[in-house]
Scaffold this motif. Sequence first.
Motif, PDB file in Angstrom:
ATOM      1  N   TYR A   9      -7.757  33.644 -17.880  1.00  0.00           N
ATOM      2  CA  TYR A   9      -7.501  33.720 -19.323  1.00  0.00           C
ATOM      3  C   TYR A   9      -6.477  32.667 -19.693  1.00  0.00           C
ATOM      4  O   TYR A   9      -5.969  31.965 -18.826  1.00  0.00           O
ATOM      5  CB  TYR A   9      -7.007  35.124 -19.690  1.00  0.00           C
ATOM      6  N   THR A  10      -6.208  32.557 -20.962  1.00  0.00           N
ATOM      7  CA  THR A  10      -5.153  31.646 -21.395  1.00  0.00           C
ATOM      8  C   THR A  10      -4.192  32.375 -22.329  1.00  0.00           C
ATOM      9  O   THR A  10      -4.612  33.136 -23.189  1.00  0.00           O
ATOM     10  CB  THR A  10      -5.727  30.392 -22.100  1.00  0.00           C
ATOM     11  N   SER A  11      -2.901  32.137 -22.105  1.00  0.00           N
ATOM     12  CA  SER A  11      -1.892  32.731 -22.997  1.00  0.00           C
ATOM     13  C   SER A  11      -1.654  31.816 -24.192  1.00  0.00           C
ATOM     14  O   SER A  11      -0.951  32.172 -25.120  1.00  0.00           O
ATOM     15  CB  SER A  11      -0.586  32.955 -22.230  1.00  0.00           C
ATOM     16  N   VAL A  12      -2.245  30.612 -24.145  1.00  0.00           N
ATOM     17  CA  VAL A  12      -2.074  29.647 -25.226  1.00  0.00           C
ATOM     18  C   VAL A  12      -3.453  29.269 -25.763  1.00  0.00           C
ATOM     19  O   VAL A  12      -4.172  28.514 -25.138  1.00  0.00           O
ATOM     20  CB  VAL A  12      -1.356  28.374 -24.718  1.00  0.00           C
ATOM     21  N   SER A  13      -3.820  29.845 -26.894  1.00  0.00           N
ATOM     22  CA  SER A  13      -5.114  29.512 -27.489  1.00  0.00           C
ATOM     23  C   SER A  13      -5.026  29.658 -28.993  1.00  0.00           C
ATOM     24  O   SER A  13      -4.456  30.620 -29.501  1.00  0.00           O
ATOM     25  CB  SER A  13      -6.215  30.424 -26.953  1.00  0.00           C
ATOM     26  N   SER A  14      -5.614  28.701 -29.695  1.00  0.00           N
ATOM     27  CA  SER A  14      -5.646  28.800 -31.151  1.00  0.00           C
ATOM     28  C   SER A  14      -6.888  29.575 -31.591  1.00  0.00           C
ATOM     29  O   SER A  14      -7.051  29.866 -32.763  1.00  0.00           O
ATOM     30  CB  SER A  14      -5.655  27.404 -31.761  1.00  0.00           C
ATOM     31  N   SER A  15      -7.750  29.918 -30.614  1.00  0.00           N
ATOM     32  CA  SER A  15      -8.993  30.609 -30.938  1.00  0.00           C
ATOM     33  C   SER A  15      -8.787  32.119 -30.966  1.00  0.00           C
ATOM     34  O   SER A  15      -8.485  32.731 -29.937  1.00  0.00           O
ATOM     35  CB  SER A  15     -10.074  30.267 -29.915  1.00  0.00           C
ATOM     36  N   VAL A  39      -5.243  35.516 -14.269  1.00  0.00           N
ATOM     37  CA  VAL A  39      -4.851  34.152 -13.907  1.00  0.00           C
ATOM     38  C   VAL A  39      -4.777  33.335 -15.197  1.00  0.00           C
ATOM     39  O   VAL A  39      -5.785  33.096 -15.844  1.00  0.00           O
ATOM     40  CB  VAL A  39      -5.876  33.518 -12.930  1.00  0.00           C
ATOM     41  N   ASP A  40      -3.560  32.951 -15.565  1.00  0.00           N
ATOM     42  CA  ASP A  40      -3.341  32.211 -16.816  1.00  0.00           C
ATOM     43  C   ASP A  40      -3.552  30.720 -16.575  1.00  0.00           C
ATOM     44  O   ASP A  40      -2.717  30.063 -15.963  1.00  0.00           O
ATOM     45  CB  ASP A  40      -1.927  32.488 -17.325  1.00  0.00           C
ATOM     46  N   ILE A  41      -4.682  30.189 -17.063  1.00  0.00           N
ATOM     47  CA  ILE A  41      -5.012  28.782 -16.811  1.00  0.00           C
ATOM     48  C   ILE A  41      -4.146  27.826 -17.620  1.00  0.00           C
ATOM     49  O   ILE A  41      -4.115  26.633 -17.334  1.00  0.00           O
ATOM     50  CB  ILE A  41      -6.506  28.483 -17.064  1.00  0.00           C
ATOM     51  N   SER A  42      -3.437  28.329 -18.620  1.00  0.00           N
ATOM     52  CA  SER A  42      -2.599  27.438 -19.433  1.00  0.00           C
ATOM     53  C   SER A  42      -1.309  27.071 -18.694  1.00  0.00           C
ATOM     54  O   SER A  42      -0.614  26.140 -19.073  1.00  0.00           O
ATOM     55  CB  SER A  42      -2.268  28.072 -20.782  1.00  0.00           C
ATOM     56  N   GLU A  46      -4.549  23.446 -12.086  1.00  0.00           N
ATOM     57  CA  GLU A  46      -5.350  23.719 -10.891  1.00  0.00           C
ATOM     58  C   GLU A  46      -6.139  25.015 -11.070  1.00  0.00           C
ATOM     59  O   GLU A  46      -7.275  25.127 -10.606  1.00  0.00           O
ATOM     60  CB  GLU A  46      -4.471  23.811  -9.648  1.00  0.00           C
ATOM     61  N   ASP A  47      -5.540  26.003 -11.747  1.00  0.00           N
ATOM     62  CA  ASP A  47      -6.251  27.263 -12.007  1.00  0.00           C
ATOM     63  C   ASP A  47      -7.427  27.027 -12.943  1.00  0.00           C
ATOM     64  O   ASP A  47      -8.500  27.614 -12.765  1.00  0.00           O
ATOM     65  CB  ASP A  47      -5.302  28.321 -12.601  1.00  0.00           C
ATOM     66  N   LYS A  48      -7.230  26.162 -13.932  1.00  0.00           N
ATOM     67  CA  LYS A  48      -8.326  25.846 -14.853  1.00  0.00           C
ATOM     68  C   LYS A  48      -9.458  25.154 -14.101  1.00  0.00           C
ATOM     69  O   LYS A  48     -10.632  25.491 -14.288  1.00  0.00           O
ATOM     70  CB  LYS A  48      -7.835  24.974 -16.006  1.00  0.00           C
ATOM     71  N   ASP A  49      -9.107  24.212 -13.247  1.00  0.00           N
ATOM     72  CA  ASP A  49     -10.116  23.513 -12.445  1.00  0.00           C
ATOM     73  C   ASP A  49     -10.863  24.492 -11.538  1.00  0.00           C
ATOM     74  O   ASP A  49     -12.084  24.414 -11.399  1.00  0.00           O
ATOM     75  CB  ASP A  49      -9.466  22.409 -11.602  1.00  0.00           C
ATOM     76  N   PRO A  58     -18.246  22.556 -15.915  1.00  0.00           N
ATOM     77  CA  PRO A  58     -17.045  21.726 -16.089  1.00  0.00           C
ATOM     78  C   PRO A  58     -16.352  21.896 -17.441  1.00  0.00           C
ATOM     79  O   PRO A  58     -15.243  21.412 -17.632  1.00  0.00           O
ATOM     80  CB  PRO A  58     -17.581  20.299 -15.927  1.00  0.00           C
ATOM     81  N   THR A  59     -16.987  22.606 -18.383  1.00  0.00           N
ATOM     82  CA  THR A  59     -16.358  22.828 -19.693  1.00  0.00           C
ATOM     83  C   THR A  59     -16.169  24.315 -19.990  1.00  0.00           C
ATOM     84  O   THR A  59     -15.945  24.696 -21.136  1.00  0.00           O
ATOM     85  CB  THR A  59     -17.197  22.185 -20.817  1.00  0.00           C
ATOM     86  N   ALA A  60     -16.255  25.163 -18.970  1.00  0.00           N
ATOM     87  CA  ALA A  60     -16.113  26.609 -19.166  1.00  0.00           C
ATOM     88  C   ALA A  60     -14.768  26.933 -19.816  1.00  0.00           C
ATOM     89  O   ALA A  60     -13.747  26.349 -19.488  1.00  0.00           O
ATOM     90  CB  ALA A  60     -16.231  27.337 -17.834  1.00  0.00           C
ATOM     91  N   LEU A  61     -14.812  27.861 -20.765  1.00  0.00           N
ATOM     92  CA  LEU A  61     -13.597  28.322 -21.432  1.00  0.00           C
ATOM     93  C   LEU A  61     -13.312  29.753 -21.010  1.00  0.00           C
ATOM     94  O   LEU A  61     -14.221  30.500 -20.671  1.00  0.00           O
ATOM     95  CB  LEU A  61     -13.796  28.281 -22.952  1.00  0.00           C
ATOM     96  N   PRO A  62     -12.043  30.145 -21.037  1.00  0.00           N
ATOM     97  CA  PRO A  62     -11.711  31.524 -20.715  1.00  0.00           C
ATOM     98  C   PRO A  62     -12.176  32.460 -21.828  1.00  0.00           C
ATOM     99  O   PRO A  62     -12.390  31.984 -22.941  1.00  0.00           O
ATOM    100  CB  PRO A  62     -10.181  31.500 -20.614  1.00  0.00           C
ATOM    101  N   PRO A  63     -12.331  33.742 -21.557  1.00  0.00           N
ATOM    102  CA  PRO A  63     -12.148  34.367 -20.250  1.00  0.00           C
ATOM    103  C   PRO A  63     -13.371  34.212 -19.344  1.00  0.00           C
ATOM    104  O   PRO A  63     -14.499  34.214 -19.823  1.00  0.00           O
ATOM    105  CB  PRO A  63     -11.942  35.841 -20.620  1.00  0.00           C
TER     106      PRO A  63
END
Length: 93
Positions: A9-15, A39-42, A46-49, A58-63
């Motif tokens: 997931y991301t703790s930083v998202s404008s969405s 797992v916070d990819i923001s 490396e976690d995002k990758d 290669p463009t997958a978005l959380p969650p």
Amino acid sequence: MADMLQVFYTSVSSSLEIKKHQEKIFLILDGKKIQYKPVDISQNSEDKDLMRKIAGNPTALPPQICKGNVYCGDYAAFENAVEMEQLEAFLKL
């Protein structure tokens, strides 16, 4: 830990949509007392990758959800599994 359920997931998202989807996943897993590692990819690229590698996109978005290095699915697949009452199979539990 290798086969631990992980929710990327991301703790930083404008969405707002992403935030709502992440919240719903956490609420359902917590409500069913299913253990997982958020797992916070923001915080770490490396976690995002890793998330994108496991998802095979290669463009997958959380969650995104995986068990160890095995991809379970994204929010739409999670929601579908909940509706079909197949969450445990989806999460490979």
